[in-house]
Design an enzyme around this catalytic site. Sequence first.
Site, PDB file in Angstrom:
ATOM      1  N   PHE A   1      -2.058  15.843   4.044  1.00  0.00           N
ATOM      2  CA  PHE A   1      -2.324  15.785   2.762  1.00  0.00           C
ATOM      3  C   PHE A   1      -1.054  15.754   2.222  1.00  0.00           C
ATOM      4  O   PHE A   1      -0.756  16.309   1.754  1.00  0.00           O
ATOM      5  CB  PHE A   1      -3.806  15.920   1.964  1.00  0.00           C
ATOM      6  CG  PHE A   1      -4.219  15.266   1.476  1.00  0.00           C
ATOM      7  CD1 PHE A   1      -5.227  14.327   0.812  1.00  0.00           C
ATOM      8  CD2 PHE A   1      -4.278  15.641  -0.340  1.00  0.00           C
ATOM      9  CE1 PHE A   1      -5.175  13.198   0.060  1.00  0.00           C
ATOM     10  CE2 PHE A   1      -3.815  14.679  -1.559  1.00  0.00           C
ATOM     11  CZ  PHE A   1      -5.018  13.550  -1.148  1.00  0.00           C
TER      12      PHE A   1
ATOM     13  N   ASP B   1      -1.532  10.960  -5.349  1.00  0.00           N
ATOM     14  CA  ASP B   1      -2.426  11.973  -5.966  1.00  0.00           C
ATOM     15  C   ASP B   1      -3.085  12.370  -5.552  1.00  0.00           C
ATOM     16  O   ASP B   1      -3.795  12.948  -4.419  1.00  0.00           O
ATOM     17  CB  ASP B   1      -2.843  11.225  -6.695  1.00  0.00           C
ATOM     18  CG  ASP B   1      -4.132  10.002  -6.401  1.00  0.00           C
ATOM     19  OD1 ASP B   1      -4.393   9.877  -5.357  1.00  0.00           O
ATOM     20  OD2 ASP B   1      -5.472  11.344  -7.097  1.00  0.00           O
TER      21      ASP B   1
ATOM     22  N   ASP C   1      -4.129   5.288   6.288  1.00  0.00           N
ATOM     23  CA  ASP C   1      -5.073   6.498   7.214  1.00  0.00           C
ATOM     24  C   ASP C   1      -5.552   5.833   7.951  1.00  0.00           C
ATOM     25  O   ASP C   1      -5.751   5.371   8.924  1.00  0.00           O
ATOM     26  CB  ASP C   1      -4.856   7.766   5.937  1.00  0.00           C
ATOM     27  CG  ASP C   1      -5.991   8.624   6.794  1.00  0.00           C
ATOM     28  OD1 ASP C   1      -5.404   9.119   7.793  1.00  0.00           O
ATOM     29  OD2 ASP C   1      -7.138   9.280   5.848  1.00  0.00           O
TER      30      ASP C   1
ATOM     31  N   GLU D   1       0.885  -1.059  -0.042  1.00  0.00           N
ATOM     32  CA  GLU D   1      -0.037   0.402  -0.144  1.00  0.00           C
ATOM     33  C   GLU D   1       0.466   1.480  -0.162  1.00  0.00           C
ATOM     34  O   GLU D   1       1.904   1.003   0.334  1.00  0.00           O
ATOM     35  CB  GLU D   1      -0.834   0.217   1.389  1.00  0.00           C
ATOM     36  CG  GLU D   1      -2.380  -0.057   0.823  1.00  0.00           C
ATOM     37  CD  GLU D   1      -2.680   0.575  -0.155  1.00  0.00           C
ATOM     38  OE1 GLU D   1      -2.139   1.647  -0.561  1.00  0.00           O
ATOM     39  OE2 GLU D   1      -4.277   0.864   0.480  1.00  0.00           O
ATOM     40  N   ASP D   2       0.818   2.332  -0.551  1.00  0.00           N
ATOM     41  CA  ASP D   2       0.744   3.509  -0.282  1.00  0.00           C
ATOM     42  C   ASP D   2       0.957   4.539   0.919  1.00  0.00           C
ATOM     43  O   ASP D   2       1.735   4.656   1.390  1.00  0.00           O
ATOM     44  CB  ASP D   2       0.520   5.055  -1.451  1.00  0.00           C
ATOM     45  CG  ASP D   2      -1.184   4.325  -1.383  1.00  0.00           C
ATOM     46  OD1 ASP D   2      -1.972   3.709  -0.876  1.00  0.00           O
ATOM     47  OD2 ASP D   2      -1.029   5.250  -2.383  1.00  0.00           O
TER      48      ASP D   2
ATOM     49  N   LYS E   1      -0.021   7.258   8.817  1.00  0.00           N
ATOM     50  CA  LYS E   1      -0.498   8.372   8.847  1.00  0.00           C
ATOM     51  C   LYS E   1      -1.333   7.496  10.176  1.00  0.00           C
ATOM     52  O   LYS E   1      -2.595   7.392  10.012  1.00  0.00           O
ATOM     53  CB  LYS E   1      -1.414   8.750   8.190  1.00  0.00           C
ATOM     54  CG  LYS E   1      -1.998  10.519   7.878  1.00  0.00           C
ATOM     55  CD  LYS E   1      -2.403  11.172   7.714  1.00  0.00           C
ATOM     56  CE  LYS E   1      -2.368  11.312   6.296  1.00  0.00           C
ATOM     57  NZ  LYS E   1      -3.362  11.730   5.494  1.00  0.00           N
TER      58      LYS E   1
ATOM     59  N   ARG F   1       1.360  12.220  -9.146  1.00  0.00           N
ATOM     60  CA  ARG F   1       1.830  10.743  -8.831  1.00  0.00           C
ATOM     61  C   ARG F   1       2.806  10.562  -8.863  1.00  0.00           C
ATOM     62  O   ARG F   1       3.901   9.939  -8.815  1.00  0.00           O
ATOM     63  CB  ARG F   1       0.510   9.421  -9.778  1.00  0.00           C
ATOM     64  CG  ARG F   1      -0.835   9.411  -9.236  1.00  0.00           C
ATOM     65  CD  ARG F   1      -0.726   8.653  -9.798  1.00  0.00           C
ATOM     66  NE  ARG F   1      -2.467   8.238  -9.610  1.00  0.00           N
ATOM     67  CZ  ARG F   1      -3.177   7.636  -8.413  1.00  0.00           C
ATOM     68  NH1 ARG F   1      -2.731   7.697  -7.226  1.00  0.00           N
ATOM     69  NH2 ARG F   1      -4.646   8.051  -8.487  1.00  0.00           N
TER      70      ARG F   1
HETATM   71  P1  5GP Z   1      -7.610   5.094   4.517  1.00  0.00           P
HETATM   72  O1  5GP Z   1      -8.904   3.541   3.413  1.00  0.00           O
HETATM   73  O2  5GP Z   1      -6.436   4.265   5.056  1.00  0.00           O
HETATM   74  O3  5GP Z   1      -8.247   6.150   5.019  1.00  0.00           O
HETATM   75  O4  5GP Z   1      -7.273   5.100   2.423  1.00  0.00           O
HETATM   76  C1  5GP Z   1      -6.213   4.148   1.886  1.00  0.00           C
HETATM   77  C2  5GP Z   1      -6.143   4.913   1.181  1.00  0.00           C
HETATM   78  O5  5GP Z   1      -6.246   6.787   0.852  1.00  0.00           O
HETATM   79  C3  5GP Z   1      -4.882   5.420   0.183  1.00  0.00           C
HETATM   80  O6  5GP Z   1      -4.168   4.316  -0.182  1.00  0.00           O
HETATM   81  C4  5GP Z   1      -4.681   6.732  -0.157  1.00  0.00           C
HETATM   82  O7  5GP Z   1      -4.757   6.752  -1.923  1.00  0.00           O
HETATM   83  C5  5GP Z   1      -5.697   7.463   0.072  1.00  0.00           C
HETATM   84  N1  5GP Z   1      -4.518   8.629   1.103  1.00  0.00           N
HETATM   85  C6  5GP Z   1      -5.213   8.412   2.640  1.00  0.00           C
HETATM   86  N2  5GP Z   1      -3.820   9.477   2.703  1.00  0.00           N
HETATM   87  C7  5GP Z   1      -3.235  10.143   2.165  1.00  0.00           C
HETATM   88  C8  5GP Z   1      -2.858  11.830   1.806  1.00  0.00           C
HETATM   89  O8  5GP Z   1      -2.412  11.668   2.409  1.00  0.00           O
HETATM   90  N3  5GP Z   1      -2.494  11.126   0.211  1.00  0.00           N
HETATM   91  C9  5GP Z   1      -3.377  10.860  -0.783  1.00  0.00           C
HETATM   92  N4  5GP Z   1      -2.888  11.265  -2.338  1.00  0.00           N
HETATM   93  N5  5GP Z   1      -3.704   9.404  -0.552  1.00  0.00           N
HETATM   94  C10 5GP Z   1      -3.947   9.370   0.835  1.00  0.00           C
HETATM   95 MG    MG Z   2      -5.384   8.963  -4.268  1.00  0.00          MG
HETATM   96 MG    MG Z   3      -3.383   3.003  -1.746  1.00  0.00          MG
END
Ligand code: 5GP
Ligand code: MG
Ligand code: MG
Length: 178
Positions: free
Chosen positions: A151, A158, A102, A98-99, A130, A164
Amino acid sequence: MHNDIKHILFTEEQIQNRIGELGARIAQDYADKNPLVICVLKGAVLFMSDLVKRIEVPLEMDFMAISSYGVSTKSSGVVRILKDLETGVEGRHVLIVEDIVDTGLTLSYLRDSLLRRDAASVRIVTLFNKPSGRKIEITPDYSGFEVPDEFIVGYGLDYAEKYRNLPYVGVLKPEIYS
Ligand code: 5GP
Ligand code: MG
Ligand code: MG
């Protein structure tokens, strides 16, 4: 530096060095396991391609696209599978790439769905974590960097499909998305 970036958090060199460390640890843990390494599209695609080169043991790769966001900067909590795996996961040692984690909603959904398909094990490697954003308890098994509740974009991440391709990661100027 790109004009929409407020400041850089991690340089290309810092990212690559950290990926080398993660790859070495993962290689130790997965020697002789032939793991199925799953890239979560699209955000993790740059991380995936650099990481697998540093995991110097046999492995297989597959790709999955899920979405919880749309174009907003906050998770909706609604997860959709946009593209499923081509490989069966039954009995496989799966590593999800995963990137960023959050809220944790995306990964928790994905991990449960792979365990329901009878994967032998499911672990998570994320480049960015995060922890302040969590809505559901989930701890990545391998994590590159902790990031503040801002963010971030670049290196795969992105905003509305832009940024990206930046080789570094930075914080977007708030006026870009407000
Ligand atoms: P989650 O389900 O953990 O809230 O979100 C995961 C996805 O939300 C990540 O894989 C990513 O694509 C997006 N995301 C969460 N935080 C950020 C951030 O700070 N920047 C960006 N560009 N995408 C985020
Ligand atoms: Mg995105
Ligand atoms: Mg992701």
